[in-house]
Design an enzyme around this catalytic site. Structure first.
Site, PDB file in Angstrom:
ATOM      1  N   CYS A   1       0.874  -1.144  -0.212  1.00 35.81           N
ATOM      2  CA  CYS A   1       0.329   0.512  -0.146  1.00 35.81           C
ATOM      3  C   CYS A   1       0.867   1.153  -0.386  1.00 35.81           C
ATOM      4  O   CYS A   1       0.599   2.523  -0.378  1.00 35.81           O
ATOM      5  CB  CYS A   1      -0.753  -0.039   0.685  1.00 35.81           C
ATOM      6  SG  CYS A   1      -2.050  -1.650   0.753  1.00 35.81           S
TER       7      CYS A   1
ATOM      8  N   HIS B   1      -3.849   6.620   1.611  1.00 37.47           N
ATOM      9  CA  HIS B   1      -3.944   5.575   1.350  1.00 37.47           C
ATOM     10  C   HIS B   1      -5.293   4.430   1.755  1.00 37.47           C
ATOM     11  O   HIS B   1      -5.861   5.863   3.029  1.00 37.47           O
ATOM     12  CB  HIS B   1      -3.344   4.782   1.712  1.00 37.47           C
ATOM     13  CG  HIS B   1      -3.429   3.054   1.682  1.00 37.47           C
ATOM     14  ND1 HIS B   1      -3.565   2.216   1.133  1.00 37.47           N
ATOM     15  CD2 HIS B   1      -3.601   1.752   3.059  1.00 37.47           C
ATOM     16  CE1 HIS B   1      -4.426   1.105   0.712  1.00 37.47           C
ATOM     17  NE2 HIS B   1      -4.146   0.752   1.707  1.00 37.47           N
TER      18      HIS B   1
ATOM     19  N   ASN C   1      -9.974  -1.208  -0.517  1.00 40.07           N
ATOM     20  CA  ASN C   1      -7.905  -0.829  -0.768  1.00 40.07           C
ATOM     21  C   ASN C   1      -8.035  -1.606  -1.797  1.00 40.07           C
ATOM     22  O   ASN C   1      -7.719  -2.573  -1.944  1.00 40.07           O
ATOM     23  CB  ASN C   1      -8.115  -1.457   1.156  1.00 40.07           C
ATOM     24  CG  ASN C   1      -6.427  -1.533   1.115  1.00 40.07           C
ATOM     25  OD1 ASN C   1      -6.061  -0.822  -0.134  1.00 40.07           O
ATOM     26  ND2 ASN C   1      -6.310  -1.847   1.611  1.00 40.07           N
TER      27      ASN C   1
HETATM   28  O1  UT7 Z   1      -3.021  -1.537   3.858  1.00 40.35           O
HETATM   29  C1  UT7 Z   1      -3.043  -2.060   4.629  1.00 40.35           C
HETATM   30  C2  UT7 Z   1      -4.469  -2.899   4.946  1.00 40.35           C
HETATM   31  N1  UT7 Z   1      -4.697  -3.901   5.939  1.00 40.35           N
HETATM   32  C3  UT7 Z   1      -5.710  -2.988   7.283  1.00 40.35           C
HETATM   33  O2  UT7 Z   1      -5.544  -1.904   6.660  1.00 40.35           O
HETATM   34  C4  UT7 Z   1      -6.290  -2.988   8.288  1.00 40.35           C
HETATM   35  C5  UT7 Z   1      -6.329  -2.359   9.323  1.00 40.35           C
HETATM   36  N2  UT7 Z   1      -7.906  -3.286   9.897  1.00 40.35           N
HETATM   37  C6  UT7 Z   1      -8.841  -3.654  10.273  1.00 40.35           C
HETATM   38  O3  UT7 Z   1      -9.475  -2.959   9.173  1.00 40.35           O
HETATM   39  C7  UT7 Z   1     -10.029  -3.669  11.202  1.00 40.35           C
HETATM   40  O4  UT7 Z   1      -9.143  -4.593  11.832  1.00 40.35           O
HETATM   41  C8  UT7 Z   1     -10.741  -4.759  10.100  1.00 40.35           C
HETATM   42  C9  UT7 Z   1     -12.254  -4.218   9.381  1.00 40.35           C
HETATM   43  C10 UT7 Z   1     -10.081  -6.060   8.764  1.00 40.35           C
HETATM   44  C11 UT7 Z   1     -11.230  -5.562  11.308  1.00 40.35           C
HETATM   45  O5  UT7 Z   1     -12.258  -5.250  12.380  1.00 40.35           O
HETATM   46  P1  UT7 Z   1     -12.200  -5.316  13.871  1.00 40.35           P
HETATM   47  O6  UT7 Z   1     -12.610  -4.103  14.239  1.00 40.35           O
HETATM   48  O7  UT7 Z   1     -10.316  -5.404  13.981  1.00 40.35           O
HETATM   49  O8  UT7 Z   1     -12.793  -6.943  13.591  1.00 40.35           O
HETATM   50  P2  UT7 Z   1     -11.800  -7.906  14.454  1.00 40.35           P
HETATM   51  O9  UT7 Z   1     -10.975  -8.522  13.747  1.00 40.35           O
HETATM   52  O10 UT7 Z   1     -10.982  -7.897  16.251  1.00 40.35           O
HETATM   53  O11 UT7 Z   1     -12.836  -9.327  14.427  1.00 40.35           O
HETATM   54  C12 UT7 Z   1     -13.465  -8.784  15.774  1.00 40.35           C
HETATM   55  C13 UT7 Z   1     -14.687 -10.380  15.598  1.00 40.35           C
HETATM   56  C14 UT7 Z   1     -14.528 -11.672  15.300  1.00 40.35           C
HETATM   57  O12 UT7 Z   1     -15.674 -12.316  15.989  1.00 40.35           O
HETATM   58  P3  UT7 Z   1     -15.321 -12.278  17.565  1.00 40.35           P
HETATM   59  O13 UT7 Z   1     -14.211 -13.209  17.241  1.00 40.35           O
HETATM   60  O14 UT7 Z   1     -14.959 -11.281  18.461  1.00 40.35           O
HETATM   61  O15 UT7 Z   1     -16.434 -13.195  17.870  1.00 40.35           O
HETATM   62  C15 UT7 Z   1     -14.438 -12.092  13.808  1.00 40.35           C
HETATM   63  O16 UT7 Z   1     -14.713 -13.125  13.767  1.00 40.35           O
HETATM   64  O17 UT7 Z   1     -16.039  -9.675  14.215  1.00 40.35           O
HETATM   65  C16 UT7 Z   1     -15.446 -11.268  13.208  1.00 40.35           C
HETATM   66  N3  UT7 Z   1     -15.804 -10.659  11.964  1.00 40.35           N
HETATM   67  C17 UT7 Z   1     -16.691 -10.493  11.234  1.00 40.35           C
HETATM   68  N4  UT7 Z   1     -17.640 -11.060  10.582  1.00 40.35           N
HETATM   69  C18 UT7 Z   1     -18.827 -10.123   9.853  1.00 40.35           C
HETATM   70  C19 UT7 Z   1     -15.014 -10.490  11.137  1.00 40.35           C
HETATM   71  N5  UT7 Z   1     -14.601 -10.065  10.233  1.00 40.35           N
HETATM   72  C20 UT7 Z   1     -15.631 -10.367   9.532  1.00 40.35           C
HETATM   73  C21 UT7 Z   1     -17.052  -9.879   9.030  1.00 40.35           C
HETATM   74  N6  UT7 Z   1     -18.824 -10.162   9.076  1.00 40.35           N
HETATM   75  N7  UT7 Z   1     -16.490  -9.856   7.388  1.00 40.35           N
END
Ligand code: UT7
Length: 334
Positions: free
Chosen positions: A117, A259, A289
């Site tokens: 990125c 970005h 993204n």
């Molecule tokens: O260019 C660099 C690229 N990468 C990034 O920029 C990533 C940066 N990070 C993020 O944008 C965020 O961390 C995400 C949007 C990817 C995820 O958000 P989060 O608030 O950090 O969620 P999490 O990974 O902590 O997941 C929370 C919950 C989990 O469930 P439990 O374990 O709490 O029961 C996940 O399993 O949400 C669940 N989950 C989803 N639920 C519905 C994860 N992805 C999804 C989904 N739909 N797509």
């Protein structure tokens, strides 16, 4: 470098997005997710997906053609093409070589940059150094990605984020005494954080086999939660450095073009930098993204619709796999 009138000036922008739109509702039919989960956490509602025959070099060529037209530069005048991508058409040769052929850049040296990125910022920095050193006069800088090809469409934690597209700019040497041009660049890397965002197989360490295919190791793996924290810290830090190196204060920033990884990351960085959201360019809602394409795509949109005008201080900031981060400040105009 001794000539005080010497500048690396951005003279044209271009962008390309594939036609196919994939909405959050479409995704909810593929994996266990919903618009109600995705939109508030990311700011993304839809993303574009390239066709089977539409590759990184095709998208880069389309965006670059438009950037050259808007700059009033002919293909044979380009002496360097730097293409930022992590999804080249094939592992060999560099996708930039294919772009050269498609556009007839007969006098250009071409190479790819792999900085995820941050790729566009790294490429812009290279272009600036070539121009200021006298090694090049007219440079094409492009970011192009077909992230859909390395996305695991069964993994809801990653597949909601990425999209395809390309953006490009022309950077030219100016000795006419303009105050416009690239005022500063700043970049950084921390390879100890590589495991936060990577593709396990398909490289020389772990070539593709039936086993790696079955384990879906050719697709992006990501620790999104940890990356989020580093993203805000490193992107804000490097962007503040570039702004200070350009001799500017946060209140001098007319436009921040970050970005586009997650709207919440963008909001947190803007807040840390003390730049109000009215001066931040975002297109993540409809692009997702697009990795190295994200900054030039957002930039092109804001230039094309007249938001960014001559004399504006435009600031870019990024972070990505590596981890890598980078920023640049451009005073807009020829
Ligand atoms: O260019 C660099 C690229 N990468 C990034 O920029 C990533 C940066 N990070 C993020 O944008 C965020 O961390 C995400 C949007 C990817 C995820 O958000 P989060 O608030 O950090 O969620 P999490 O990974 O902590 O997941 C929370 C919950 C989990 O469930 P439990 O374990 O709490 O029961 C996940 O399993 O949400 C669940 N989950 C989803 N639920 C519905 C994860 N992805 C999804 C989904 N739909 N797509």
């Amino acid at each position: 470098m001794n000539n005080p009138n010497l500048r690396a000036v951005v003279t044209g922008t271009g962008g390309y997005l594939p036609e196919r739109v994939l909405t959050n509702d479409d995704l909810s039919k593929m994996v266990d997710t919903s618009d109600a989960w995705i939109y508030p956490r990311t700011g993304i509602r839809s993303r574009r997906i390239a066709g089977a025959d539409e590759n990184v070099s095709d998208m880069a060529a389309a965006a670059s053609r438009q950037a050259m037209e808007r700059a009033g530069v002919r293909p044979e005048e380009i002496d360097l093409l730097v293409l930022a991508t992590i999804t080249p058409d094939t592992p060999l040769p560099a996708a930039s070589c294919l772009v050269q052929d498609k556009l007839g850049l007969v006098n250009a040296t071409c190479f790819d940059i792999v900085a995820a990125c941050s790729g566009f910022i790294y490429a812009l920095d290279v272009a600036r150094q070539y121009v200021l050193s006298g090694a090049a006069r007219k440079v094409l800088v492009a970011g192009s990605e077909k992230m859909s090809a390395i996305t695991d469409w069964t993994d809801r934690t990653t597949c909601i984020l990425f999209g395809d597209g390309a953006g490009a700019v022309v950077v030219e040497r100016s000795e006419g005494g303009t105050q416009n041009g690239i005022l500063s660049t700043a970049t950084g890397t921390d390879g100890s954080l590589a495991p936060l965002l990577y593709v396990p197989a398909g490289g020389s360490a772990r070539p593709t086999t039936a086993e790696t295919l079955a384990a879906r190791e050719g697709f992006v793996r990501m620790d999104g939660h940890t990356i989020f924290k580093y993203a805000v810290r490193n992107m804000a830090g490097v962007t503040a450095k570039a702004v200070a190196d350009a001799g500017l204060k946060p209140s001098d920033v007319d436009w921040f073009v970050p970005h586009q990884a997650n709207l919440r990351i963008i909001q947190a960085v803007a807040k840390t930098m003390d730049v109000p959201m009215e001066r931040v360019v975002t297109n993540i809602e409809t692009t997702g993204n697009t990795t190295a394409a994200s900054i030039p795509l957002a930039l092109h949109a804001a230039v094309a619709d007249g938001r960014i005008r001559d004399g504006d201080n435009v600031v870019f900031g990024s972070f990505g796999a590596g981890l890598t981060w980078g920023a640049a400040v451009v005073r807009w105009g020829k």
